[in-house]
Design an enzyme around this catalytic site. Structure first.
Site, PDB file in Angstrom:
ATOM      1  N   LYS A 160      -7.140   2.029  -2.888  1.00 59.82           N
ATOM      2  CA  LYS A 160      -6.805   1.388  -1.610  1.00 59.82           C
ATOM      3  C   LYS A 160      -6.833   2.422  -0.469  1.00 59.82           C
ATOM      4  O   LYS A 160      -7.317   2.129   0.629  1.00 59.82           O
ATOM      5  CB  LYS A 160      -5.417   0.736  -1.737  1.00 59.82           C
ATOM      6  CG  LYS A 160      -4.792   0.251  -0.459  1.00 59.82           C
ATOM      7  CD  LYS A 160      -5.558  -0.878   0.187  1.00 59.82           C
ATOM      8  CE  LYS A 160      -4.944  -1.227   1.539  1.00 59.82           C
ATOM      9  NZ  LYS A 160      -5.830  -2.040   2.362  1.00 59.82           N
ATOM     10  N   THR A 165       0.862  -1.185   0.000  1.00 59.43           N
ATOM     11  CA  THR A 165       0.000   0.000   0.000  1.00 59.43           C
ATOM     12  C   THR A 165       0.896   1.233   0.000  1.00 59.43           C
ATOM     13  O   THR A 165       1.581   1.501   0.992  1.00 59.43           O
ATOM     14  CB  THR A 165      -0.913   0.037   1.241  1.00 59.43           C
ATOM     15  OG1 THR A 165      -1.681  -1.156   1.278  1.00 59.43           O
ATOM     16  CG2 THR A 165      -1.846   1.238   1.188  1.00 59.43           C
ATOM     17  N   LYS A 208       0.128   5.239   8.425  1.00 51.93           N
ATOM     18  CA  LYS A 208       0.753   5.541   7.118  1.00 51.93           C
ATOM     19  C   LYS A 208      -0.323   5.730   6.050  1.00 51.93           C
ATOM     20  O   LYS A 208      -0.268   6.658   5.241  1.00 51.93           O
ATOM     21  CB  LYS A 208       1.704   4.383   6.766  1.00 51.93           C
ATOM     22  CG  LYS A 208       2.343   4.424   5.394  1.00 51.93           C
ATOM     23  CD  LYS A 208       1.781   3.432   4.397  1.00 51.93           C
ATOM     24  CE  LYS A 208       1.677   1.999   4.852  1.00 51.93           C
ATOM     25  NZ  LYS A 208       1.136   1.067   3.867  1.00 51.93           N
TER      26      LYS A 208
HETATM   27  P1  NAP Z   1       4.794  -6.053   7.982  1.00 47.67           P
HETATM   28  O1  NAP Z   1       4.403  -7.337   8.624  1.00 47.67           O
HETATM   29  O2  NAP Z   1       5.235  -4.929   8.839  1.00 47.67           O
HETATM   30  O3  NAP Z   1       5.928  -6.382   6.891  1.00 47.67           O
HETATM   31  C1  NAP Z   1       6.543  -5.336   6.211  1.00 47.67           C
HETATM   32  C2  NAP Z   1       7.603  -5.848   5.258  1.00 47.67           C
HETATM   33  O4  NAP Z   1       8.365  -4.719   4.769  1.00 47.67           O
HETATM   34  C3  NAP Z   1       8.609  -6.806   5.893  1.00 47.67           C
HETATM   35  O5  NAP Z   1       9.059  -7.710   4.925  1.00 47.67           O
HETATM   36  C4  NAP Z   1       9.742  -5.845   6.287  1.00 47.67           C
HETATM   37  O6  NAP Z   1      11.006  -6.469   6.415  1.00 47.67           O
HETATM   38  C5  NAP Z   1       9.754  -4.940   5.077  1.00 47.67           C
HETATM   39  N1  NAP Z   1      10.427  -3.664   5.310  1.00 47.67           N
HETATM   40  C6  NAP Z   1      10.029  -2.648   6.098  1.00 47.67           C
HETATM   41  N2  NAP Z   1      10.891  -1.617   6.001  1.00 47.67           N
HETATM   42  C7  NAP Z   1      11.888  -2.023   5.160  1.00 47.67           C
HETATM   43  C8  NAP Z   1      13.063  -1.408   4.656  1.00 47.67           C
HETATM   44  N3  NAP Z   1      13.401  -0.158   4.989  1.00 47.67           N
HETATM   45  N4  NAP Z   1      13.831  -2.111   3.806  1.00 47.67           N
HETATM   46  C9  NAP Z   1      13.502  -3.382   3.446  1.00 47.67           C
HETATM   47  N5  NAP Z   1      12.395  -4.020   3.878  1.00 47.67           N
HETATM   48  C10 NAP Z   1      11.588  -3.336   4.725  1.00 47.67           C
HETATM   49  O7  NAP Z   1       3.602  -5.465   7.082  1.00 47.67           O
HETATM   50  P2  NAP Z   1       2.355  -6.210   6.451  1.00 47.67           P
HETATM   51  O8  NAP Z   1       1.230  -6.191   7.416  1.00 47.67           O
HETATM   52  O9  NAP Z   1       2.777  -7.469   5.818  1.00 47.67           O
HETATM   53  O10 NAP Z   1       1.948  -5.134   5.332  1.00 47.67           O
HETATM   54  C11 NAP Z   1       2.631  -5.045   4.096  1.00 47.67           C
HETATM   55  C12 NAP Z   1       1.910  -4.028   3.230  1.00 47.67           C
HETATM   56  O11 NAP Z   1       0.561  -4.454   3.025  1.00 47.67           O
HETATM   57  C13 NAP Z   1       1.809  -2.628   3.846  1.00 47.67           C
HETATM   58  O12 NAP Z   1       1.910  -1.685   2.838  1.00 47.67           O
HETATM   59  C14 NAP Z   1       0.426  -2.618   4.473  1.00 47.67           C
HETATM   60  O13 NAP Z   1      -0.093  -1.310   4.584  1.00 47.67           O
HETATM   61  C15 NAP Z   1      -0.342  -3.452   3.483  1.00 47.67           C
HETATM   62  N6  NAP Z   1      -1.517  -4.153   4.013  1.00 47.67           N
HETATM   63  C16 NAP Z   1      -1.455  -4.774   5.212  1.00 47.67           C
HETATM   64  C17 NAP Z   1      -2.577  -5.420   5.696  1.00 47.67           C
HETATM   65  C18 NAP Z   1      -2.592  -6.115   7.031  1.00 47.67           C
HETATM   66  O14 NAP Z   1      -3.694  -6.360   7.535  1.00 47.67           O
HETATM   67  N7  NAP Z   1      -1.461  -6.458   7.626  1.00 47.67           N
HETATM   68  C19 NAP Z   1      -3.759  -5.438   4.937  1.00 47.67           C
HETATM   69  C20 NAP Z   1      -3.773  -4.823   3.688  1.00 47.67           C
HETATM   70  C21 NAP Z   1      -2.636  -4.177   3.235  1.00 47.67           C
HETATM   71  P3  NAP Z   1      11.482  -7.058   7.851  1.00 47.67           P
HETATM   72  O15 NAP Z   1      10.781  -8.364   7.992  1.00 47.67           O
HETATM   73  O16 NAP Z   1      12.935  -7.163   7.720  1.00 47.67           O
HETATM   74  O17 NAP Z   1      11.057  -6.044   8.886  1.00 47.67           O
END
Ligand code: NAP
Length: 287
Positions: free
Chosen positions: A170, A95, A239
């Site tokens: 989104k 996102t 965010k």
């Molecule tokens: P998350 O669990 O926090 O995972 C984030 C990912 O990004 C991890 O692989 C993390 O790596 C990586 N990352 C963060 N900062 C980084 C950097 N500076 N350099 C390299 N890698 C980095 O997030 P998530 O919940 O999976 O969400 C992922 C995306 O989907 C986001 O944009 C979120 O808004 C969207 N989303 C989430 C949900 C939900 O319910 N969770 C639903 C819809 C959409 P590390 O593992 O090394 O930290």
């Protein structure tokens, strides 16, 4: 079809696992290497860099936290774009704002590759169950060739036209979800604070026009003020609010409630709730 998967957080891990279970050959990369292990058990190989993940695949998917995280795996000599070439596809499911997607598309096109943005609605469980709603926009040819992958991750897949449209869709979607969760938290706090039974309050909500799956999923947890299993980290929701307000500024659309709700989420972040589920914002509201 060979797939690269970069970003194995809550969502990416579950989505990549579904691709492996469906029989795709998947090469994974994550900043924290330990998150690759469960996917290796399912048959994934580990790429040495985002570039290597792109080089070894027909389509490389990224599922990153923020626009800055997208840039950090996209750009530079070890980034995804460095591994793209003619005929390959770059699919960003994070996102982000439309501007970030447009830049990703431009960089992919410079390498002769195709680009599709495809952010998702649905959280940890829908990602695990492959029931996400996927909003895609960008190169139609890549959309068509990605469908066999997208269908293993989502239950509803929409093509929304030019790059940026899916990011904007989104953000508008999440603004509504965030407003609903805030209203639910305030309703629960008011009901409890005025001596009403929380379970009955939730029953009344669920019996009327505002009944919805999210209230059923989060309502009892918020009322009990217990631990919230982390499905959607609060920091990511803030965010999304920030990006929605930025978009609103760009198009000249006032967002009265969202601006206030963003202050609530900023307060939650300042209170150290960023890594908790976004339902933890109810702790800021509760007296
Ligand atoms: P998350 O669990 O926090 O995972 C984030 C990912 O990004 C991890 O692989 C993390 O790596 C990586 N990352 C963060 N900062 C980084 C950097 N500076 N350099 C390299 N890698 C980095 O997030 P998530 O919940 O999976 O969400 C992922 C995306 O989907 C986001 O944009 C979120 O808004 C969207 N989303 C989430 C949900 C939900 O319910 N969770 C639903 C819809 C959409 P590390 O593992 O090394 O930290």
């Amino acid at each position: 079809m060979k797939v690269g998967f970069v970003g194995l957080g809550i969502m990416g891990s579950a989505m990549a696992a579904n691709l492996l279970k469906a029989g795709f050959s998947v090469s994974v990369w994550n900043r924290s290497v330990d998150k690759c292990a469960p996917l290796v058990e399912l048959g994934a190989t580990v790429a040495a860099s985002p570039r290597a993940a792109a080089e070894s695949s027909d389509i490389v998917i990224a599922m990153m936290a923020t626009p800055a995280a997208v840039q950090s795996v996209r750009d530079g000599s070890e980034g995804i774009v460095a591994g793209l070439s003619a005929g390959k596809g770059y699919l960003d499911m994070s996102t982000v704002d439309g501007e970030t997607s447009v830049k990703s598309a431009m960089l992919a096109h410079e390498k002769g590759a195709l680009f599709l943005e495809a952010p998702v609605a649905g959280s940890r469980k829908p990602a695990e169950d492959a029931t996400l709603v996927i909003m895609a926009a960008g190169d139609r040819v890549l959309y068509d060739s990605s469908l066999p992958l997208l269908e293993k991750m989502g239950r509803k897949i929409l093509f929304l036209g030019e790059t940026g449209n899916a990011a904007r869709m989104k953000l508008a979607n999440n603004l509504v979800m965030c407003g609903m969760l805030t209203a639910l938290s305030e309703g629960i706090a008011l009901a409890a604070g005025s001596g009403l039974d929380s379970a009955q309050f939730l029953e009344v909500l669920d019996s009327g026009a505002v009944s919805n799956p999210m209230f059923r999923m989060k309502g009892a947890l918020i009322a009990a003020n217990t631990e919230f299993p982390v499905a959607f980290p609060l920091k990511h929701m803030q965010k999304d609010l920030r990006l929605a307000l930025q978009l609103a500024e760009e198009v000249g659309q006032p967002l009265f409630a969202t601006a206030t709700i963003n202050e609530l989420y900023k307060t939650a972040l300042a209170q150290g709730l960023g890594d908790e589920d976004f339902a933890a914002v109810s702790r800021v509201i509760r007296k």
